[in-house]
Every structure is written in structure tokens, then in C-alpha cells.
Design a protein around this motif. Structure first.
Motif, PDB file in Angstrom:
ATOM      1  N   LEU A   1      13.543  14.964  -0.924  1.00 33.34           N
ATOM      2  CA  LEU A   1      13.850  16.249  -1.549  1.00 33.34           C
ATOM      3  C   LEU A   1      15.353  16.415  -1.769  1.00 33.34           C
ATOM      4  O   LEU A   1      15.796  16.922  -2.808  1.00 33.34           O
ATOM      5  CB  LEU A   1      13.312  17.396  -0.690  1.00 33.34           C
ATOM      6  N   LEU A   2      16.150  15.993  -0.805  1.00 32.33           N
ATOM      7  CA  LEU A   2      17.597  16.121  -0.955  1.00 32.33           C
ATOM      8  C   LEU A   2      18.117  15.210  -2.071  1.00 32.33           C
ATOM      9  O   LEU A   2      19.011  15.596  -2.844  1.00 32.33           O
ATOM     10  CB  LEU A   2      18.292  15.798   0.368  1.00 32.33           C
ATOM     11  N   LEU A   3      17.563  14.008  -2.166  1.00 29.63           N
ATOM     12  CA  LEU A   3      17.950  13.125  -3.273  1.00 29.63           C
ATOM     13  C   LEU A   3      17.485  13.697  -4.611  1.00 29.63           C
ATOM     14  O   LEU A   3      18.170  13.554  -5.633  1.00 29.63           O
ATOM     15  CB  LEU A   3      17.356  11.736  -3.055  1.00 29.63           C
ATOM     16  N   LEU A   4      16.322  14.363  -4.612  1.00 24.80           N
ATOM     17  CA  LEU A   4      15.831  15.006  -5.829  1.00 24.80           C
ATOM     18  C   LEU A   4      16.775  16.120  -6.278  1.00 24.80           C
ATOM     19  O   LEU A   4      16.994  16.312  -7.478  1.00 24.80           O
ATOM     20  CB  LEU A   4      14.423  15.560  -5.582  1.00 24.80           C
ATOM     21  N   VAL A   5      17.344  16.855  -5.336  1.00 27.47           N
ATOM     22  CA  VAL A   5      18.336  17.882  -5.678  1.00 27.47           C
ATOM     23  C   VAL A   5      19.498  17.252  -6.447  1.00 27.47           C
ATOM     24  O   VAL A   5      19.961  17.796  -7.463  1.00 27.47           O
ATOM     25  CB  VAL A   5      18.856  18.579  -4.404  1.00 27.47           C
ATOM     26  N   MET A   6      19.953  16.086  -5.999  1.00 26.95           N
ATOM     27  CA  MET A   6      21.066  15.405  -6.673  1.00 26.95           C
ATOM     28  C   MET A   6      20.667  14.972  -8.079  1.00 26.95           C
ATOM     29  O   MET A   6      21.447  15.116  -9.030  1.00 26.95           O
ATOM     30  CB  MET A   6      21.507  14.202  -5.835  1.00 26.95           C
ATOM     31  N   ALA A   7      19.457  14.444  -8.238  1.00 25.38           N
ATOM     32  CA  ALA A   7      19.008  14.012  -9.561  1.00 25.38           C
ATOM     33  C   ALA A   7      18.905  15.187 -10.522  1.00 25.38           C
ATOM     34  O   ALA A   7      19.296  15.090 -11.698  1.00 25.38           O
ATOM     35  CB  ALA A   7      17.652  13.299  -9.442  1.00 25.38           C
ATOM     36  N   LEU A   8      18.411  16.320 -10.038  1.00 28.19           N
ATOM     37  CA  LEU A   8      18.304  17.514 -10.878  1.00 28.19           C
ATOM     38  C   LEU A   8      19.681  18.033 -11.282  1.00 28.19           C
ATOM     39  O   LEU A   8      19.868  18.518 -12.408  1.00 28.19           O
ATOM     40  CB  LEU A   8      17.529  18.605 -10.134  1.00 28.19           C
ATOM     41  N   ALA A   9      20.641  17.921 -10.381  1.00 25.89           N
ATOM     42  CA  ALA A   9      22.004  18.341 -10.711  1.00 25.89           C
ATOM     43  C   ALA A   9      22.598  17.456 -11.807  1.00 25.89           C
ATOM     44  O   ALA A   9      23.320  17.947 -12.691  1.00 25.89           O
ATOM     45  CB  ALA A   9      22.882  18.298  -9.459  1.00 25.89           C
ATOM     46  N   VAL A  10      22.270  16.168 -11.777  1.00 24.89           N
ATOM     47  CA  VAL A  10      22.736  15.256 -12.829  1.00 24.89           C
ATOM     48  C   VAL A  10      22.163  15.667 -14.181  1.00 24.89           C
ATOM     49  O   VAL A  10      22.874  15.719 -15.190  1.00 24.89           O
ATOM     50  CB  VAL A  10      22.347  13.797 -12.488  1.00 24.89           C
ATOM     51  N   VAL A  11      20.864  15.972 -14.217  1.00 30.20           N
ATOM     52  CA  VAL A  11      20.228  16.401 -15.465  1.00 30.20           C
ATOM     53  C   VAL A  11      20.876  17.687 -15.975  1.00 30.20           C
ATOM     54  O   VAL A  11      21.198  17.820 -17.165  1.00 30.20           O
ATOM     55  CB  VAL A  11      18.713  16.611 -15.259  1.00 30.20           C
ATOM     56  N   ALA A  12      21.073  18.642 -15.069  1.00 24.18           N
ATOM     57  CA  ALA A  12      21.596  19.952 -15.473  1.00 24.18           C
ATOM     58  C   ALA A  12      23.012  19.880 -16.027  1.00 24.18           C
ATOM     59  O   ALA A  12      23.405  20.720 -16.847  1.00 24.18           O
ATOM     60  CB  ALA A  12      21.549  20.912 -14.287  1.00 24.18           C
ATOM     61  N   THR A  13      23.777  18.890 -15.594  1.00 21.73           N
ATOM     62  CA  THR A  13      25.179  18.792 -16.020  1.00 21.73           C
ATOM     63  C   THR A  13      25.431  17.660 -17.011  1.00 21.73           C
ATOM     64  O   THR A  13      26.579  17.399 -17.366  1.00 21.73           O
ATOM     65  CB  THR A  13      26.085  18.595 -14.791  1.00 21.73           C
TER      66      THR A  13
END
Length: 423
Positions: free
Chosen positions: A101-113
């Protein structure tokens, strides 16, 4: 024998984990938390579908490149199913869930930015890869449930998955209309981080690893070996591939006719169609209870017949939203009934290998979803909505034919743990 040196020890460890956890850890509140976490995680795979045109305009992407957003997300998901989900059989599932889940947070942040198409596509692939935490959670819940009630628990957790898949489009369309497509992924990253914290505090703590832990390579090879040995697993995987190909045929392409004449619907209006499909979540719980009663074979046949029938009203979607709504409800009821039955049956084959069984089965789900998405969107461009409906009906009828030709030749393991098995 599969991992013969430690198979019995692994089984004893898994049974001990299940027995202890089901009694002390698997309250209804914990099951609901599993369902919420599964829905939130899997939604990330589907957020992009109503947003593709907007993403493409923002990042100056060609239509072909925009289409690869969905494909790469599903490819990442498929890879995660094979390479990450099996770890649940040898690692502490609580720690594994939180880490993913924590790694997923990082991946979502990459998409968002993301400011370029390359970064966006890389972020989407990583998001798909890590969203398989959903299946780790499903296997975790199944391992904690007592055998006689496993279908009910899997059904409840899967209802969260269903709602997550269907409401993903509603939520992403609404949020994108209000605050832009990037806000969808920022909001999801925030929710995922919160869930990681809650799950870390709530999920049961235990070692989870068997006395003799196989190497990672052995673990992956054993997934393939399970398919070679278990006929029921192969059969249920094929059912999964076909029903999710039909599911994806509808949901990956339905936005196209709805955004054109005579409807011209907005992102949020198209996404709201998922609200109708939430009725499929009800089938998830009912199918689980029927499986606990030993009625899995009959449930599968009825569901596949409904799936084939759903394409008749769907064929009239361009002229009637009521027909579309009826077709959506029938299709989602059918798909989720088969899906819950599949997962409950295959987990019963080898509870000690539950993560590998569910992960391997879900690879076929991912293949079916990707096949349906690519075929439907391509077919719509050249032949229109009627051809898409014919494709979905073909997938559905293949599943029904497969069931009819094998229904007497493969016993259901669930029938061994119930006094109400089918004849």
C-alpha cells in the motif's frame, strides 16, 4: 510432490493460522475493513477509463498512446499477480499488505504529477503492479475464515472489490469534472496512505511463514505446478478469463457511445452508470453463501446463462438507457457470481497455497480483462456498438458451453465440507 520437503508443515502452519485467526480476528468489522481496502486498491486500475481523452489532451498523447494507458495498467496488474501475490504464502501478510500500500501511494503520486507521457505510462504500470494487494487481502481473509463459512467471507470481501471496480468510474468522472484528472490520483494516494495506517493497526499479527520457507524461484514455479496438477483450477481460471473478457468488453467501451449522439454525456454522468452495476455486489455475497451450501456448480451455470442473456438488452443501449441499465445489472450479477464461486472453490483445493492459487487464477482474470478492453475498443472504431455486443455475447456463450461440457466431470471441493452437496 509440490515442495514435498515442507508441504505438510506448510499445510499445518496454514491451518493453524486459519484456526487461530478466524476465531479471534475475523469479526464482521474486520471483514468490512478487508472489503473497503480491496475496493480502494482495485479502483486504481479503473480510474483512468473515463479520463483517457482528458489525459491525452493534457499530455499531447496520440490516440494509440492514450489507449496504452489501460493496457499497461492491466499488464502491470498481471505481472503483480504472478510475481507479488504468491509472497502471501511465505511472508507475514500484514507487513506485505502495508508495504504494498505504501509503494502504491508512491506510484499514484507519480501519476498525479506526471508531465510527460513516458512518466504517466510508467506510473500507471506501477499502479497496476501494486494494486494486486487486493488479491493478497482476499487470500488473507480466506485464510482467516473457517472452512464452513469461507464462501460467505470471500463473498463479502469480493463485494468490496466489485464496488471498487464499478464506483471507480463514477468517482473519477465526478472528481475530474470538479478538479481535474490529477486530483483523482492525489485523492486516491491520500486514501491509500490512510488505509495503510489503519490496516497496520488492525490486521492480526502472526509470523505467517511456514517452518521451512521455499526460495522465491521455487514459489513461482510451484504456482505453475499447481496449474499442471489441479484440473479444477485450470477450469475455473478459464471461466474467469471468459467472464472478465465479457465484463471488460462492456466497461472499457460503453463510454464511447454514451459520449456521442444522442446522449453526449459528461464524465460524471458516464461514471454514474457504475452505480447501477453495484447490484453485482449483492450477487457476490449470495454466491458465497450458495457455495457454502455446495451449490457452486448450479450457481455457475445459472450465472453464465444470465451473462449470455445480458447482451440482448445491451444491444439496444444506443436507443434506450433503460435497456442499458437492465443489461448492466444482469451482466454484473452474473460475472460476480462466477468470480466469487471460482475463488472459493480454488482456495479450498490447497489452503496452504491460497495466495498462489488466487494469484494464478487472477492472472487469467487480467488476461481476460485486457483482451476484452483491446478487442472492444478496436472493434467499436471499425464496426460500432452492435459488433461490441456480439463480441461480449461470444465470450459469454463460450463460458456457458465450457460449463455444459464439464459440469459432470469435475467435482467441487466445497461439496466435501458441506452436508448439502449437489448430486
Amino acid at each position: 510432490m509440490l515442495m514435498s520437503g515442507n508441504g505438510e508443515a506448510v499445510t499445518r502452519a496454514a491451518e493453524a493460522r486459519s484456526g487461530e485467526g478466524s476465531a479471534s480476528a475475523l469479526s464482521r468489522g474486520v471483514v468490512i475493513l478487508f472489503a473497503v481496502a480491496c475496493g480502494a486498491a482495485v479502483a486504481n486500475v479503473y480510474f483512468s477509463q473515463p479520463l483517457l481523452v482528458t489525459m491525452g489532451h493534457d499530455l499531447a498523447m496520440s490516440p494509440a498512446l492514450v489507449g496504452s494507458v489501460v493496457t499497461l495498467t492491466h499488464v502491470g496488474y498481471g505481472l503483480g499477480l504472478f510475481f507479488l501475490v504468491p509472497l502471501g504464502d511465505v511472508a507475514d501478510r500484514r507487513r506485505l499488505v502495508v508495504a504494498q500500500l505504501l509503494l502504491l501511494v508512491m506510484a499514484l503520486a507519480v501519476v498525479a504529477t506526471a508531465r510527460t507521457a513516458v512518466i504517466l505510462l510508467a506510473g500507471m504500470a506501477a499502479t497496476g503492479l501494486l494494486a494486486v494487494v487486493t488479491q493478497t487481502l482476499v487470500a488473507f481473509a480466506a485464510s482467516l475464515a473457517p472452512p464452513a463459512g469461507r464462501g460467505r467471507v470471500v463473498g463479502l470481501v469480493t463485494s468490496g472489490v466489485v464496488i471498487g471496480i464499478l464506483l471507480a468510474r463514477t468517482a473519477s468522472g465526478l472528481v475530474a469534472d470538479l478538479a481535474g484528472w490529477r486530483s483523482v490520483y492525489l485523492a486516491s494516494a491520500s486514501l491509500t496512505a490512510l488505509l495503510a495506517l489503519v490496516l497496520y493497526r488492525v490486521l492480526p499479527r502472526h509470523s505467517g511463514a511456514p517452518p521451512t520457507t521455499p526460495h522465491y524461484g521455487q514459489l513461482l514455479r510451484s504456482t505453475i505446478t499447481l496449474f499442471a496438477r489441479e484440473r479444477l483450477l485450470r477450469l475455473r481460471a478459464l471461466f474467469g478469463l471468459l467472464v472478465f473478457a465479457a465484463f471488460s468488453t462492456l466497461w472499457s467501451s460503453v463510454a464511447l457511445p454514451l459520449s456521442e449522439a444522442p446522449y453526449f454525456l459528461s464524465h460524471s454522468a458516464i461514471g454514474s452508470l457504475g452505480l447501477i452495476g453495484v447490484a453485482g455486489a449483492l450477487a457476490a455475497t449470495v454466491a458465497g453463501r450458495l457455495n457454502d451450501r455446495g451449490l457452486s456448480r448450479r450457481t455457475t451455470g445459472i450465472a453464465l446463462a444470465l451473462l449470455a442473456a445480458s447482451w440482448l438488452p445491451l444491444a439496444f443501449a444506443r436507443s434506450s438507457l433503460w435497456a442499458l441499465a437492465v443489461g448492466v445489472i444482469l451482466l454484473d450479477l452474473a460475472v460476480q457470481s462466477v468470480h466469487v464461486t471460482n475463488q472459493t472453490l480454488i482456495y479450498a483445493l490447497r489452503p496452504d497455497a491460497g495466495s498462489r492459487l488466487i494469484g494464478g487464477y487472477m492472472v487469467f482474470y487480467s488476461i481476460g480483462s485486457a483482451t476484452g478492453a483491446i478487442a472492444a475498443t478496436s472493434l467499436y472504431t471499425v464496426a460500432g456498438w452492435s459488433a461490441v455486443c456480439a463480441l461480449g455475447a461470444a465470450f459469454s456463450c463460450l463460458g456457458l458451453v465450457l460449463w455444459a461440457s464439464t459440469r459432470h466431470s469435475t467435482p467441487d471441493p466445497a461439496a466435501k465440507v458441506t452436508s448439502h452437496s449437489e448430486a
